[in-house]
Scaffold this motif. Structure first.
Motif, PDB file in Angstrom:
ATOM      1  N   ASN A  88      27.748 -25.218  55.659  1.00 41.34           N
ATOM      2  CA  ASN A  88      26.816 -25.405  54.913  1.00 41.34           C
ATOM      3  C   ASN A  88      26.287 -24.115  54.331  1.00 41.34           C
ATOM      4  O   ASN A  88      24.710 -24.164  54.169  1.00 41.34           O
ATOM      5  CB  ASN A  88      25.740 -26.435  54.995  1.00 41.34           C
ATOM      6  CG  ASN A  88      25.087 -27.340  53.959  1.00 41.34           C
ATOM      7  OD1 ASN A  88      25.452 -27.225  52.615  1.00 41.34           O
ATOM      8  ND2 ASN A  88      23.960 -27.709  54.115  1.00 41.34           N
ATOM      9  N   PRO A 123      30.261 -30.261  54.148  1.00 43.25           N
ATOM     10  CA  PRO A 123      29.203 -29.763  55.005  1.00 43.25           C
ATOM     11  C   PRO A 123      29.370 -30.802  56.234  1.00 43.25           C
ATOM     12  O   PRO A 123      29.146 -31.722  56.163  1.00 43.25           O
ATOM     13  CB  PRO A 123      28.028 -29.713  54.168  1.00 43.25           C
ATOM     14  CG  PRO A 123      28.437 -29.575  52.868  1.00 43.25           C
ATOM     15  CD  PRO A 123      29.644 -30.606  52.727  1.00 43.25           C
ATOM     16  N   ARG A 125      27.508 -33.006  58.696  1.00 39.97           N
ATOM     17  CA  ARG A 125      26.269 -33.837  58.701  1.00 39.97           C
ATOM     18  C   ARG A 125      25.010 -33.040  59.402  1.00 39.97           C
ATOM     19  O   ARG A 125      23.916 -33.034  59.219  1.00 39.97           O
ATOM     20  CB  ARG A 125      26.420 -35.254  59.050  1.00 39.97           C
ATOM     21  CG  ARG A 125      27.314 -35.859  57.771  1.00 39.97           C
ATOM     22  CD  ARG A 125      27.008 -37.383  58.088  1.00 39.97           C
ATOM     23  NE  ARG A 125      27.158 -37.869  59.636  1.00 39.97           N
ATOM     24  CZ  ARG A 125      28.313 -38.293  60.053  1.00 39.97           C
ATOM     25  NH1 ARG A 125      29.268 -38.494  59.393  1.00 39.97           N
ATOM     26  NH2 ARG A 125      28.450 -38.685  61.413  1.00 39.97           N
ATOM     27  N   THR A 128      22.817 -30.414  57.695  1.00 34.32           N
ATOM     28  CA  THR A 128      22.104 -31.042  56.419  1.00 34.32           C
ATOM     29  C   THR A 128      20.931 -31.604  56.753  1.00 34.32           C
ATOM     30  O   THR A 128      20.876 -32.581  57.713  1.00 34.32           O
ATOM     31  CB  THR A 128      23.308 -31.670  55.394  1.00 34.32           C
ATOM     32  OG1 THR A 128      23.502 -33.019  56.135  1.00 34.32           O
ATOM     33  CG2 THR A 128      24.439 -30.919  55.228  1.00 34.32           C
ATOM     34  N   HIS A 129      20.059 -31.506  56.000  1.00 36.94           N
ATOM     35  CA  HIS A 129      18.897 -32.165  56.224  1.00 36.94           C
ATOM     36  C   HIS A 129      17.853 -32.074  54.986  1.00 36.94           C
ATOM     37  O   HIS A 129      18.409 -31.255  53.735  1.00 36.94           O
ATOM     38  CB  HIS A 129      17.958 -31.807  57.354  1.00 36.94           C
ATOM     39  CG  HIS A 129      17.689 -30.351  57.740  1.00 36.94           C
ATOM     40  ND1 HIS A 129      16.906 -29.530  56.763  1.00 36.94           N
ATOM     41  CD2 HIS A 129      18.275 -29.503  58.455  1.00 36.94           C
ATOM     42  CE1 HIS A 129      16.936 -28.544  57.135  1.00 36.94           C
ATOM     43  NE2 HIS A 129      17.820 -28.239  58.102  1.00 36.94           N
ATOM     44  N   HIS A 132      17.429 -28.384  53.662  1.00 39.33           N
ATOM     45  CA  HIS A 132      18.730 -27.840  53.435  1.00 39.33           C
ATOM     46  C   HIS A 132      19.673 -28.903  53.151  1.00 39.33           C
ATOM     47  O   HIS A 132      20.686 -29.200  54.012  1.00 39.33           O
ATOM     48  CB  HIS A 132      18.886 -26.864  54.673  1.00 39.33           C
ATOM     49  CG  HIS A 132      19.953 -26.096  54.479  1.00 39.33           C
ATOM     50  ND1 HIS A 132      20.125 -24.978  53.716  1.00 39.33           N
ATOM     51  CD2 HIS A 132      21.335 -25.967  54.969  1.00 39.33           C
ATOM     52  CE1 HIS A 132      21.274 -24.322  53.412  1.00 39.33           C
ATOM     53  NE2 HIS A 132      22.203 -24.918  54.211  1.00 39.33           N
ATOM     54  N   PRO A 133      19.830 -29.607  52.077  1.00 35.71           N
ATOM     55  CA  PRO A 133      20.759 -30.490  51.714  1.00 35.71           C
ATOM     56  C   PRO A 133      22.260 -29.957  51.601  1.00 35.71           C
ATOM     57  O   PRO A 133      22.286 -28.730  51.573  1.00 35.71           O
ATOM     58  CB  PRO A 133      20.334 -31.011  50.264  1.00 35.71           C
ATOM     59  CG  PRO A 133      19.320 -30.032  49.673  1.00 35.71           C
ATOM     60  CD  PRO A 133      18.783 -29.233  50.948  1.00 35.71           C
ATOM     61  N   ALA A 134      23.125 -30.723  51.719  1.00 42.19           N
ATOM     62  CA  ALA A 134      24.432 -30.425  51.642  1.00 42.19           C
ATOM     63  C   ALA A 134      24.846 -29.610  49.945  1.00 42.19           C
ATOM     64  O   ALA A 134      24.278 -29.970  49.126  1.00 42.19           O
ATOM     65  CB  ALA A 134      25.512 -31.701  51.194  1.00 42.19           C
ATOM     66  N   GLN A 135      25.235 -28.471  50.434  1.00 42.84           N
ATOM     67  CA  GLN A 135      25.625 -27.497  49.070  1.00 42.84           C
ATOM     68  C   GLN A 135      26.804 -27.677  48.557  1.00 42.84           C
ATOM     69  O   GLN A 135      27.026 -27.050  47.468  1.00 42.84           O
ATOM     70  CB  GLN A 135      25.389 -26.022  49.832  1.00 42.84           C
ATOM     71  CG  GLN A 135      24.261 -25.605  50.444  1.00 42.84           C
ATOM     72  CD  GLN A 135      23.139 -25.615  49.526  1.00 42.84           C
ATOM     73  OE1 GLN A 135      23.120 -24.826  48.348  1.00 42.84           O
ATOM     74  NE2 GLN A 135      21.976 -26.450  49.698  1.00 42.84           N
TER      75      GLN A 135
END
Length: 164
Positions: A88, A123, A125, A128-129, A132-135
């Protein structure tokens, strides 16, 4: 990969494959008129490169092409686009090119570590949060590989086609 288990990465990549290439770059009296290979990032997971003693590999750093001078009896390892996606964007694929030499021919030997064609890449899991979401969106390696080669090496990377 720090923070991810080996099992998670192996599962994400599926049954991995390996490709090899041997590149020959003849001596060129006017090297400024051609490239050995234009700037690009590798579409795979990692690339392991063995160079001879003739410089030619360059990496893009801060908008400048910098030489990666060969060190005898060593390998150069490049992170490919699939690591950038799985991490990610925590790890970046390496933009690089090969240039020819005006005085000597050059040979390089490469091996490319690739995901299974049907592996679904995206990405992890765990990386990701909400801050910092999935790019990137999920895709199969076959889809990525076809888009990479259909656009050719004329563009540095095709990761933008897979942005979330």
């Amino acid at each position: 990969m720090r923070g991810l288990s080996v099992k998670l990465v192996e599962k994400a990549l599926g049954k991995q494959g390996q490709h090899m290439a041997i590149n020959y770059y003849p001596r060129c009296p006017e090297p400024e008129l051609t490239y050995g290979l234009p700037g690009h990032a590798d579409p795979n997971v990692i690339t392991i490169l063995l160079q001879d003693d003739v410089p030619g590999l360059q990496v893009l750093w801060d908008r400048n092409w910098l030489p990666v001078n060969p060190i005898p009896n060593t390998f150069t390892v490049n992170i490919g686009d699939q690591i950038q996606v799985i991490s990610n964007d925590r790890y970046k694929s390496v933009l690089h090119r090969a240039v020819v030499n005006c005085e000597k021919e050059r040979i390089s030997i490469l091996t490319f570590y690739c995901p299974s064609p049907d592996a679904v890449i995206g990405p992890a899991r765990q990386l990701t949060h909400h801050h910092h979401p999935a790019q990137y969106r999920n895709y199969t390696y076959t889809e990525y590989y076809h888009k990479f080669w259909n656009r050719g090496l004329s563009k540095e990377t095709c990761l933008g086609m897979f942005k979330a």
